[in-house]
Design a protein around this motif. Structure first.
Motif, PDB file in Angstrom:
ATOM      1  N   ASP A   1       0.815  -1.215   0.000  1.00  0.00           N
ATOM      2  CA  ASP A   1       0.000   0.000   0.000  1.00  0.00           C
ATOM      3  C   ASP A   1       0.853   1.271   0.000  1.00  0.00           C
ATOM      4  OD1 ASP A   1      -2.326  -1.457   0.021  1.00  0.00           O
ATOM      5  OD2 ASP A   1      -2.560  -1.403   2.196  1.00  0.00           O
ATOM      6  N   ASN A   2       0.393   2.241  -0.809  1.00  0.00           N
ATOM      7  CA  ASN A   2       1.040   3.555  -0.869  1.00  0.00           C
ATOM      8  C   ASN A   2      -0.050   4.620  -0.793  1.00  0.00           C
ATOM      9  OD1 ASN A   2       4.118   3.176  -2.087  1.00  0.00           O
ATOM     10  ND2 ASN A   2       2.713   1.565  -2.768  1.00  0.00           N
ATOM     11  N   LYS A   3       0.137   5.571   0.101  1.00  0.00           N
ATOM     12  CA  LYS A   3      -0.797   6.688   0.226  1.00  0.00           C
ATOM     13  C   LYS A   3      -0.306   7.827  -0.658  1.00  0.00           C
ATOM     14  CE  LYS A   3      -2.716  10.004   3.530  1.00  0.00           C
ATOM     15  NZ  LYS A   3      -2.683  10.479   4.943  1.00  0.00           N
ATOM     16  N   ILE A   4      -1.091   8.156  -1.673  1.00  0.00           N
ATOM     17  CA  ILE A   4      -0.748   9.221  -2.611  1.00  0.00           C
ATOM     18  C   ILE A   4      -1.635  10.425  -2.314  1.00  0.00           C
ATOM     19  CG2 ILE A   4      -0.559   9.895  -5.029  1.00  0.00           C
ATOM     20  CD1 ILE A   4       1.335   7.652  -4.271  1.00  0.00           C
ATOM     21  N   THR A   5      -1.023  11.581  -2.097  1.00  0.00           N
ATOM     22  CA  THR A   5      -1.773  12.809  -1.811  1.00  0.00           C
ATOM     23  C   THR A   5      -1.519  13.833  -2.911  1.00  0.00           C
ATOM     24  OG1 THR A   5      -1.584  12.433   0.571  1.00  0.00           O
ATOM     25  CG2 THR A   5      -2.219  14.640  -0.144  1.00  0.00           C
ATOM     26  N   LEU A   6      -2.584  14.223  -3.574  1.00  0.00           N
ATOM     27  CA  LEU A   6      -2.518  15.242  -4.615  1.00  0.00           C
ATOM     28  C   LEU A   6      -3.004  16.555  -4.018  1.00  0.00           C
ATOM     29  CD1 LEU A   6      -2.175  16.013  -7.663  1.00  0.00           C
ATOM     30  CD2 LEU A   6      -4.571  15.340  -7.965  1.00  0.00           C
ATOM     31  N   THR A   7      -2.170  17.588  -4.038  1.00  0.00           N
ATOM     32  CA  THR A   7      -2.526  18.900  -3.491  1.00  0.00           C
ATOM     33  C   THR A   7      -2.701  19.888  -4.629  1.00  0.00           C
ATOM     34  OG1 THR A   7      -1.241  18.438  -1.488  1.00  0.00           O
ATOM     35  CG2 THR A   7      -1.869  20.730  -1.899  1.00  0.00           C
ATOM     36  N   LEU A   8      -3.932  20.344  -4.826  1.00  0.00           N
ATOM     37  CA  LEU A   8      -4.247  21.310  -5.868  1.00  0.00           C
ATOM     38  C   LEU A   8      -4.168  22.710  -5.291  1.00  0.00           C
ATOM     39  CD1 LEU A   8      -7.382  19.510  -7.370  1.00  0.00           C
ATOM     40  CD2 LEU A   8      -4.969  19.147  -7.919  1.00  0.00           C
ATOM     41  N   LYS A   9      -3.545  23.629  -6.035  1.00  0.00           N
ATOM     42  CA  LYS A   9      -3.300  24.972  -5.518  1.00  0.00           C
ATOM     43  C   LYS A   9      -3.913  26.022  -6.433  1.00  0.00           C
ATOM     44  CE  LYS A   9       1.152  23.534  -3.569  1.00  0.00           C
ATOM     45  NZ  LYS A   9       2.620  23.779  -3.558  1.00  0.00           N
ATOM     46  N   GLY A  10      -4.709  26.906  -5.834  1.00  0.00           N
ATOM     47  CA  GLY A  10      -5.271  28.038  -6.549  1.00  0.00           C
ATOM     48  C   GLY A  10      -4.792  29.331  -5.928  1.00  0.00           C
TER      49      GLY A  10
ATOM     50  N   ASP B   1      -6.468  31.481  -4.057  1.00  0.00           N
ATOM     51  CA  ASP B   1      -6.917  31.661  -2.674  1.00  0.00           C
ATOM     52  C   ASP B   1      -7.410  30.366  -2.054  1.00  0.00           C
ATOM     53  OD1 ASP B   1      -6.572  34.555  -2.731  1.00  0.00           O
ATOM     54  OD2 ASP B   1      -8.340  34.594  -4.027  1.00  0.00           O
ATOM     55  N   ASN B   2      -7.042  29.228  -2.640  1.00  0.00           N
ATOM     56  CA  ASN B   2      -7.581  27.971  -2.117  1.00  0.00           C
ATOM     57  C   ASN B   2      -6.656  26.813  -2.444  1.00  0.00           C
ATOM     58  OD1 ASN B   2      -8.509  26.844  -4.904  1.00  0.00           O
ATOM     59  ND2 ASN B   2      -9.357  28.911  -4.797  1.00  0.00           N
ATOM     60  N   THR B   3      -6.775  25.765  -1.640  1.00  0.00           N
ATOM     61  CA  THR B   3      -6.077  24.504  -1.901  1.00  0.00           C
ATOM     62  C   THR B   3      -7.041  23.357  -1.654  1.00  0.00           C
ATOM     63  OG1 THR B   3      -5.266  24.360   0.376  1.00  0.00           O
ATOM     64  CG2 THR B   3      -3.818  25.420  -1.249  1.00  0.00           C
ATOM     65  N   GLN B   4      -6.758  22.244  -2.278  1.00  0.00           N
ATOM     66  CA  GLN B   4      -7.571  21.042  -2.077  1.00  0.00           C
ATOM     67  C   GLN B   4      -6.650  19.836  -2.073  1.00  0.00           C
ATOM     68  OE1 GLN B   4     -10.449  20.212  -5.131  1.00  0.00           O
ATOM     69  NE2 GLN B   4     -11.084  18.280  -4.224  1.00  0.00           N
ATOM     70  N   LYS B   5      -6.884  18.926  -1.137  1.00  0.00           N
ATOM     71  CA  LYS B   5      -6.096  17.695  -1.062  1.00  0.00           C
ATOM     72  C   LYS B   5      -6.977  16.513  -1.452  1.00  0.00           C
ATOM     73  CE  LYS B   5      -2.749  19.164   2.452  1.00  0.00           C
ATOM     74  NZ  LYS B   5      -1.574  19.079   1.559  1.00  0.00           N
ATOM     75  N   VAL B   6      -6.453  15.668  -2.310  1.00  0.00           N
ATOM     76  CA  VAL B   6      -7.154  14.465  -2.753  1.00  0.00           C
ATOM     77  C   VAL B   6      -6.242  13.277  -2.474  1.00  0.00           C
ATOM     78  CG1 VAL B   6      -8.344  13.326  -4.651  1.00  0.00           C
ATOM     79  CG2 VAL B   6      -8.209  15.822  -4.592  1.00  0.00           C
ATOM     80  N   GLU B   7      -6.772  12.258  -1.814  1.00  0.00           N
ATOM     81  CA  GLU B   7      -5.948  11.112  -1.425  1.00  0.00           C
ATOM     82  C   GLU B   7      -6.351   9.859  -2.196  1.00  0.00           C
ATOM     83  OE1 GLU B   7      -6.101  10.652   2.787  1.00  0.00           O
ATOM     84  OE2 GLU B   7      -4.868  12.439   3.182  1.00  0.00           O
ATOM     85  N   PHE B   8      -5.338   9.059  -2.537  1.00  0.00           N
ATOM     86  CA  PHE B   8      -5.542   7.796  -3.231  1.00  0.00           C
ATOM     87  C   PHE B   8      -4.700   6.725  -2.540  1.00  0.00           C
ATOM     88  CE2 PHE B   8      -5.615  11.321  -6.207  1.00  0.00           C
ATOM     89  CZ  PHE B   8      -6.815  11.144  -6.891  1.00  0.00           C
ATOM     90  N   ASN B   9      -5.122   5.485  -2.677  1.00  0.00           N
ATOM     91  CA  ASN B   9      -4.300   4.366  -2.232  1.00  0.00           C
ATOM     92  C   ASN B   9      -3.920   3.550  -3.459  1.00  0.00           C
ATOM     93  OD1 ASN B   9      -3.184   2.626   0.026  1.00  0.00           O
ATOM     94  ND2 ASN B   9      -4.416   1.122  -1.097  1.00  0.00           N
TER      95      ASN B   9
END
Length: 470
Positions: free
Chosen positions: A433-442, A444-452
Motif C-alpha cells: 500500500d502507498n498513500k498518494i496525496t494530490l494537493t491542488l493549488k489556486g 486563494d484555495n487549496t484542495q487535497k485528494v488522497e488515493f491508495n
C-alpha cells in the motif's frame, strides 16, 4: 398581397427555412445544462443531459455526442463504457470519407455548421489518450498497445495534412508520450524509448524548446534517458544528456514499481461567433482581394471559380460582406498548480504536458486565412444565386437574400469537456500500500485528494480531473 404560383416556388421553401436558420445559439448554449453539470463534477447528471439534448439527434453531431459521452464515462470511472463511445467516434471519423463531397458542398452552400462535425486535429488525437488510459485501467495491455500503434497513424495523418510544416501543428508530442507510457506499461521498452525520443525531438526542434504552450517536461527527459540506458544505448544517453543539459543518474531499484499520475485541470475554451466585415477591392488589373476595414487582412478572390458570364455581374455587385467566424473564449482556471506526495517520503510538482487551451487558439489561427477564403466563396455563390433568382422574381430574390443573411453562422462546435491543460508525473512506489496525496493549488484555495495505490512492481496509471470553473 397576391402571390403567384411561380413565386410560391421560392416563398414556401424559404419560409420553411426561416425557423431553422434563425437560431443564433452557439453549441455552448445548446448544451448548457450538460456543460454546467460536467464543470461542477456532477457526471451522472451530465450523462443524462447528453441523452436528453435535442442537438445530438442530428447525424452531423454524432461525433460530438460520442466524444462527450466517452469523456463523461471516463470521469465516472466507467472505462469499458467510455471506450465503447470512443470506438464509435473512431468509426464516424473513418467513415466520413464516403460523404465528404456532399458534406463539403452543403457547408459551402449553406454554412459549415451544417456539415458533419469532424473534430479538431488535437481532439482526434486526444481520443487515443483517453482510450489508452481506459485500456490501462482495465489491464487490457494488448488493446492498449493496439491503440498505441494507432497514435502513430494519427500523427502520420496529421503530418500529411499539414504537409510536414513545422510552423503548424503537424505533430503531437503529448500523444507520443502517452504512446511511450503504454509501451512501457506493457514491458516493451524498445518501443517506449522510440516514442519518448520522438516526443523529445519535437520539443528540441521547436523555438525555446516549447511546443504549443508546453516546456519540455523533465519527466520526459528522465524517461527517455532511463529507457535508453535500459536498452544499453549509451551513445543515445550521451547525446540527449548534451541536448538536455543534464547528467543521467541511474535510479535505485524499486520493487514496488511506479505510478504515472495525470491531472486534468480546468476546462477547454468554448467557441463563440465573431463577425468580420470585408470589402472587395481591385489590387492591380484583374486582381481582386477581400480586405477588412483596417486593411490588415487580404484574401485573394478568384473569379475563375465562376462561369464567365457571371463574373462581370459579380464584379459590379460584390461589394461588402459580413462573415461569421468561430472564435475561442478561454475558461478561467480554479487551480493553477499541483504537488503530489507519497507517504511523506517523496514529493514532486506535476508538470504540464498538454495545453489544450493553447492548441485551440493557435490551430484556429493557423487555418484562419484558408477557412475565411472558403467563407467568402460561399457568400459569393449565394450572391450569384440571388441575382439569378432576381431575374425572374424580385420578391423571391429579396427573400433569398434575407435567408442568406440569417444562414450566415459560424460553426461553434467543439469538444467542451476537454481540460484546459493536462499535467503529469511519475511516482516511485514501495511494495504494497502507498498513500498518494494530490494537493491542488489556486490563488486563494487549496484542495487535497488522497488515493491508495498498491505497488506491484509495474507501471500503473492514475488520473484526476478538477474541471470546475471559478
Amino acid at each position: 398581397m397576391f402571390i403567384s404560383v411561380r413565386q410560391w416556388k421560392w416563398w414556401l421553401p424559404l419560409a420553411l427555412a426561416i425557423p431553422f436558420f434563425c437560431s443564433c445559439r452557439t453549441y455552448n448554449s445548446a448544451v448548457a445544462p450538460y456543460y454546467q453539470a460536467v464543470s461542477q463534477g456532477r457526471f451522472d447528471e451530465a450523462s443524462t443531459q447528453l441523452d436528453k439534448a435535442r442537438f445530438f439527434r442530428y447525424g452531423r453531431n454524432k461525433l460530438l455526442f460520442n466524444m462527450e459521452k466517452g469523456k463523461t464515462a471516463f470521469l465516472q470511472g466507467r472505462y469499458h463504457e467510455s471506450n465503447l463511445y470512443f470506438n464509435a467516434a473512431d468509426s464516424i471519423l473513418s467513415g466520413y470519407r464516403g460523404s465528404r463531397i456532399l458534406d463539403q458542398t452543403l457547408g459551402l452552400v449553406v454554412n459549415p455548421a451544417m456539415q458533419i462535425y469532424q473534430g479538431e486535429d488535437f481532439e482526434r488525437l486526444l481520443i487515443h489518450y483517453y482510450k489508452s488510459v481506459n485500456y490501462l485501467q482495465l489491464h487490457q495491455l494488448e488493446d492498449a498497445e493496439v491503440e498505441a500503434r494507432r497514435i502513430s497513424l494519427g500523427n502520420y495523418a496529421l503530418n500529411d495534412r499539414k504537409k510536414n510544416n513545422d510552423k503548424k501543428y503537424s505533430n503531437d508530442a503529448f500523444s507520443l508520450i502517452v504512446q511511450g507510457i503504454v509501451y512501457e506499461s506493457a514491458g516493451d521498452v524498445n518501443n517506449a524509448f522510440i516514442s519518448y525520443r520522438n516526443a523529445a525531438d519535437i520539443f528540441l526542434k521547436s523555438p525555446d524548446r516549447r511546443y504549443y504552450g508546453v516546456d519540455m517536461p523533465a519527466q520526459l527527459q528522465a524517461d527517455l534517458l532511463r529507457t535508453a540506458d535500459q536498452l544499453g544505448f549509451q551513445q543515445e544517453v550521451q547525446y540527449y544528456e548534451q541536448q538536455f543539459g543534464r547528467v543521467y543518474h541511474r535510479p535505485a531499484d524499486n520493487d514496488g514499481g511506479s505510478v504515472l499520475v495525470f491531472w486534468e485541470n480546468g476546462l477547454a475554451p468554448v467557441k463563440a461567433e465573431s463577425n468580420f466585415f470585408f470589402t472587395l477591392t481591385e489590387r492591380g488589373p484583374g486582381n481582386f482581394v477581400f480586405t477588412d476595414p483596417n486593411s490588415r487582412i487580404f484574401i485573394p478572390f478568384d473569379f475563375n471559380l465562376f462561369p464567365r458570364d457571371s463574373c462581370d455581374r459579380l464584379r459590379r455587385h460584390l461589394e461588402a460582406f459580413r462573415v461569421a467566424f468561430p472564435s475561442y473564449v478561454e475558461q478561467p482556471l480554479y487551480y493553477t498548480a499541483a504537488d503530489i506526495q507519497r507517504d511523506s517520503t517523496f514529493s514532486t510538482t506535476l508538470e504540464k504536458v498538454e495545453d489544450v487551451n493553447q492548441l485551440a487558439f493557435r490551430t484556429l489561427q493557423e487555418r484562419f486565412l484558408k477557412e475565411m477564403g472558403l467563407a467568402l466563396t460561399r457568400l459569393a455563390i449565394k450572391k450569384l444565386a440571388e441575382y439569378e433568382i432576381r431575374k425572374n422574381d424580385e420578391v423571391a430574390g429579396e427573400l433569398f437574400n434575407l435567408i442568406s443573411l440569417l444562414a450566415e453562422k459560424a460553426d461553434t462546435r467543439n469538444w467542451q469537456s476537454l481540460p484546459h491543460s493536462i499535467y503529469y508525473s511519475r511516482i516511485p512506489l514501495k511494495k504494497g500500500d502507498n498513500k498518494i496525496t494530490l494537493t491542488l493549488k489556486g490563488k486563494d484555495n487549496t484542495q487535497k485528494v488522497e488515493f491508495n495505490v498498491v505497488g506491484n512492481g509495474r507501471l500503473q496509471t492514475l488520473h484526476y480531473a478538477s474541471l470546475q470553473k471559478s
